[in-house]
Write a protein that holds these residues in place. Structure first.
Motif, mmCIF file in Angstrom:
data_model
loop_
_atom_site.group_PDB
_atom_site.id
_atom_site.type_symbol
_atom_site.label_atom_id
_atom_site.label_comp_id
_atom_site.label_asym_id
_atom_site.label_seq_id
_atom_site.Cartn_x
_atom_site.Cartn_y
_atom_site.Cartn_z
ATOM 1 N N TYR B 67 -32.155 -39.974 -8.523
ATOM 2 C CA TYR B 67 -32.315 -40.934 -9.542
ATOM 3 C C TYR B 67 -33.580 -41.182 -9.583
ATOM 4 N N GLN B 68 -34.285 -40.992 -10.426
ATOM 5 C CA GLN B 68 -35.823 -41.422 -10.886
ATOM 6 C C GLN B 68 -35.844 -42.555 -11.978
ATOM 7 N N LYS B 82 -26.089 -34.239 -1.837
ATOM 8 C CA LYS B 82 -27.174 -34.301 -0.890
ATOM 9 C C LYS B 82 -27.141 -35.688 -0.145
ATOM 10 N N ARG B 86 -26.791 -36.561 3.693
ATOM 11 C CA ARG B 86 -27.694 -37.071 4.701
ATOM 12 C C ARG B 86 -27.167 -38.346 5.479
ATOM 13 N N GLU B 90 -26.917 -38.605 9.330
ATOM 14 C CA GLU B 90 -27.891 -39.504 9.874
ATOM 15 C C GLU B 90 -27.319 -40.214 11.266
ATOM 16 N N PRO B 91 -28.290 -40.332 12.221
ATOM 17 C CA PRO B 91 -27.692 -40.707 13.511
ATOM 18 C C PRO B 91 -27.353 -42.190 13.398
ATOM 19 N N ALA B 284 -32.641 -49.977 2.748
ATOM 20 C CA ALA B 284 -33.051 -48.460 2.293
ATOM 21 C C ALA B 284 -32.922 -48.426 1.052
ATOM 22 N N GLY B 289 -36.548 -48.378 -2.170
ATOM 23 C CA GLY B 289 -36.212 -48.014 -3.233
ATOM 24 C C GLY B 289 -35.737 -46.429 -3.375
ATOM 25 N N GLN B 290 -35.035 -46.348 -2.415
ATOM 26 C CA GLN B 290 -34.020 -45.175 -2.537
ATOM 27 C C GLN B 290 -32.501 -45.432 -3.271
ATOM 28 N N LEU B 291 -32.752 -45.537 -4.696
ATOM 29 C CA LEU B 291 -31.572 -46.059 -5.330
ATOM 30 C C LEU B 291 -30.471 -45.122 -5.195
#
Lengths: 505, 325
Positions: B67-68, B82, B86, B90-91, B284, B289-291
């Motif tokens: 999303y941008q 995706k 992730r 992710e650990p 996050a 800004g990682q919507l």
């Protein structure tokens, strides 16, 4: 029935009037004709989404002065600094921007992505047509660009502002010199803790005050005294190494750990906030503070608490080799004044706005935003030194504008407080010792997306190492897990971006 | 003739059926008409849920996109799973999940029974003014914000000059860094929740206890039951449905462990036990800004909550209670 219809018509009329007003408001100043010249004498009305670093927005006193000086009408929309991350990203997300947007978080991924996507005007080609903007040095422009494009007028700041503040009266009392090397500094921290510098016979002082921040408090500054690269090191082959993978960083870790183990560093530093750290210093519980710029406010805070308190700013501490280094924040760029294409529709409009920014760089506007109105907020003494005469009024009218100055380096003021002036001089001097972060003008997609999360791995490990909960192997493991989780990809992306940028120039 | 009779019968039956149907229809319509004001009263609530709870769910679509903001939902590139891949690779994922679930379990096991016990105890207090005073006093912390609660704790627990540590030192025990040690985080978290919310949570139980039929107590007394027996055999069974309903509701909401509370307690040294989904989404998503990614995390958290509430409901039904749906 008749009445009802009439009422409805009235309503429609009001609505359309309101709409017309809104439309004309939007259209104000936007010239749509193909001829992209602008009238420099036209009155400019615009909105400015700006960051507020003080508790409350400024009064209209300075705003009116600036408006008169620049022939404009400014509608501010202030975003408190503490909530800028949410507010600016949400503003970008919802497209509710202003004609001018102050952007300070150049590493935030939403901000970076929107800059890169061409949401804002590339002002690079226009700067040279303005007398003040023309003078922005090439290095600053490069540092503020992303992939060769300058998406706003850079805020010009000092290259490196970091430094220490020490209790001069304590040093004198204990017969110590102002430290010049890390070993001497360590000894001062020890003496401030153990040798009862305040002379009250109680063991109630600690050398180093610190807070839960590695970057803007002691650790990063100490690390640059050890010669640690700023963020990243790049060698002649274009190979990138993160700072925490260098032996100097390990030296800093051990140094800080020794300070902590022996109690020369406050025990609670990992959970201390900045105001608490300043209070501790002002109350005479700690004797070393990181952050030269705060010298005047520390003096103010300690008034009535500490008799005979004398402070000295220190910027030159070497690792014994007589060489000085100070890390630079953003290579002297404090952010951008950006112009969204969605609001600033034509080139003519942009040019008029740039003219406004250019005017802000004039000395008169600079003085309004720095000191306020002469005679009302400040005075210039016979020796030319600058003194704020009405602190309360200055704080209400002027202070919020100080951080919005497009340049803090163009004009020099001589501060009437000699310690403050000394700190200013040292910040000036820092320019020659500044260690730049080579990744400032580079872009790494992985870093934009996951950089902050990954950084936490190393930050946490650093804290734990200093507090003795992690050994060398443990720290190395943390660095390895940083690499595995995406650090290696970041390194590669920076290397290739660096190669591209080197090829260009 | 016979046939026609049968046909007639069938016709009649069909006719009857039709009439029945009509009656039902009529009755249904009549029902709505008769209760139209009741339905009208439901309407605002219904609209509220549609607008503020259901329509925004459409936004979940961005967890499958890159999303941008400036491209909007319609133009942002579609990336499928995706962000979920992730998240799961992710650990930090297992750390987040286990921290969230452990705190959730502590909330249910330790915190949930406490208000019931306190309510029962308050119920046994005979002196009315004393009871009211106690109630008022234990309600007060509920109205303080987490910032204040955590700040008070902070002042008490610092190593340099914190009251608790000074007392430990005075009696010759080593100082404990409560605020930075992972071992103490959960204790501190639970203690703060109990302090803040215990009193307030007793309200519904106290209300439920007041409606218990006094005849039951009298009958129990006749049978020679003491206070303890009356509580165990009369009061508790009487408020059991309330307890079960509240438990299910609690399970539904407890996965929201309180972002504000945890965010204030979180620091670099206790992150391994203190980072939960809510704090992770904030750092996050909003700060970084990682919507899309944070929406994916939030969606996953929602799913975990849904599973938990369904399990709880099924369990309630197994024990012969009503459940919430």
């Amino acid at each position: 029935m008749h009445m009802k219809t009439k009422k409805r018509w009235n309503l429609a009329l009001i609505a359309s009037l309101a709409l017309a007003t809104v439309l004309s408001g939007c259209g104000n100043g936007s010239e749509t004709e193909a001829n992209q010249t602008y009238d420099p004498n036209s009155k400019l009305e615009f909105t400015w989404l700006n960051i507020l670093h003080t508790a409350s927005p400024p009064t209209d006193v300075i705003k009116n002065k600036l408006e008169a000086y620049t022939n404009s009408k400014i509608n501010f929309s202030w975003v408190p600094d503490a909530s800028k991350e949410e507010r600016i990203t949400t503003a970008l997300a919802s497209g509710q921007l202003a004609d001018v947007v102050t952007i300070t978080m150049m590493t935030n991924s939403t901000v970076r992505n929107s800059l890169k996507s061409g949401l804002f005007w590339d002002v690079g080609p226009y700067l040279d047509s303005y007398p003040n903007l023309k003078k922005i040095p090439q290095e600053v422009r490069t540092a503020a660009s992303i992939e060769g494009h300058l998406y706003g007028v850079p805020f010009q700041k000092n290259m490196a502002r970091s430094g220490l503040i020490l209790r001069k009266d304590w040093l004198d009392k204990l017969g110590l010199e102002v430290p010049k090397t890390l070993d001497e500094l360590y000894n001062v921290a020890r003496a401030f803790t153990e040798d009862d510098p305040d002379g009250n016979g109680k063991n109630d002082t600690t050398g180093f005050g610190d807070r839960s921040d590695l970057r803007y408090s002691s650790f990063k500054t100490l690390s640059s005294y050890f010669g640690t690269p700023n963020g990243w090191a790049v060698d002649e082959n274009g190979k990138f190494t993160p700072e925490f993978d260098t032996p100097q960083y390990m030296d800093t870790l051990q140094y800080s750990r020794k300070l902590y183990e022996n109690g020369y560093l406050t025990r609670d530093f990992a959970v201390t906030a900045k105001t608490d750290q300043q209070q501790q210093f002002a109350q005479g519980r700690t004797g070393i503070y990181t952050g030269m710029v705060d010298i005047a406010s520390l003096e103010n805070m300690s008034q009535g608490l500490q008799k005979g308190m004398e402070l000295v700013p220190v910027n030159k501490i070497s690792n014994g080799d007589g060489k000085y280094h100070v890390w630079s924040e953003g290579s002297g760029v404090g952010g951008l004044l950006a112009f969204p294409k969605s609001e600033v529709k034509s080139e003519a409009e942009l040019k008029r706005l740039l003219q406004f920014v250019d005017k802000l760089l004039d000395q008169e506007a600079f003085m309004y935003m720095t000191g306020g109105i002469e005679g009302e907020h400040y005075k210039i003494d016979e020796d030319g030194s600058f003194k704020i005469t009405n602190q309360d009024k200055w704080q209400a009218d002027v202070q919020p504008f100080a951080a919005s100055r497009p340049s803090e380096v163009t004009y020099k003021l001589k501060d009437s407080n000699p310690r403050k002036q000394m700190a200013n001089d040292l910040i000036q001097e820092n320019d020659q010792y500044a260690v730049l972060d080579p990744t400032v003008p580079l872009d790494s997609q992985t870093n934009n997306e996951q950089g902050t999360e990954l950084q936490k791995i190393v930050t946490d490990a650093t804290f734990r190492y200093i507090m003795g909960e992690l050994d060398d192997t443990g720290f190395k493991q943390a660095v390895q897990s940083w690499k595995d989780a995406g650090g290696t990809r970041i390194t590669e992306e920076y290397e290739s971006a660096y190669k591209t940028s080197q090829g260009k120039s | 003739m016979k046939m026609s009779n049968e046909m007639k019968l069938a016709d009649a039956a069909a006719l009857g059926l039709e009439q029945d149907k009509k009656a039902v229809k009529k009755k249904g319509r009549y029902g709505i008409m008769r209760n139209k004001f009741l339905y009208l009263m439901i309407l605002p609530g219904f609209i509220y849920f549609v607008i503020f709870k259901y329509l925004p769910m459409g936004g979940l679509i961005i967890s499958f996109q890159d999303y941008q903001p400036y491209l909007g939902i319609s133009d942002s590139p579609w990336v499928g799973m995706k962000h979920f891949v992730r998240l799961f690779t992710e650990p930090t994922f297992f750390m987040l999940l286990s921290n969230t679930l452990i705190l959730f379990a502590l909330n249910i096991v330790i915190f949930f029974p406490l208000p019931i016990i306190l309510a029962l105890m308050l119920n046994e207090v005979r002196h009315r003014y004393f009871k009211n005073a106690i109630q008022t006093i234990i309600y007060i912390p509920h109205f303080m914000s987490w910032v204040i609660i955590v700040s008070i704790t902070y002042v008490f627990l610092t190593v340099d000059g914190g009251v608790v540590n000074e007392m430990l030192a005075a009696i010759g025990l080593p100082k404990i860094s409560f605020l930075t040690s992972p071992e103490w985080l959960r204790t501190m978290y639970m203690a703060q929740i109990i302090w803040k919310e215990l009193g307030w949570s007793t309200i519904i139980y106290l209300a439920a206890i007041t409606v218990v039929d006094t005849q039951l107590y009298e009958a129990a007394e006749m049978d020679g039951a003491g206070r303890w027996r009356k509580t165990w055999h009369v009061t508790l069974p009487a408020i059991r449905p309330v307890i079960i309903t509240l438990l299910i509701l609690k399970i539904g909401s407890t996965l929201d462990l309180g972002f504000e509370h945890m965010y204030l307690l979180l620091n670099s040294l206790n992150r391994e036990v203190a980072e939960i989904f809510d704090t992770y989404i904030y750092t996050a998503g909003l700060k970084n800004g990682q919507l899309s990614f944070s929406t994916a995390v939030g969606l996953f958290k929602g799913l975990v909550g849904l599973v938990l509430i369904m399990l709880a409901n099924r369990l309630a039904k197994k024990f012969g209670e009503d459940g919430v749906y």
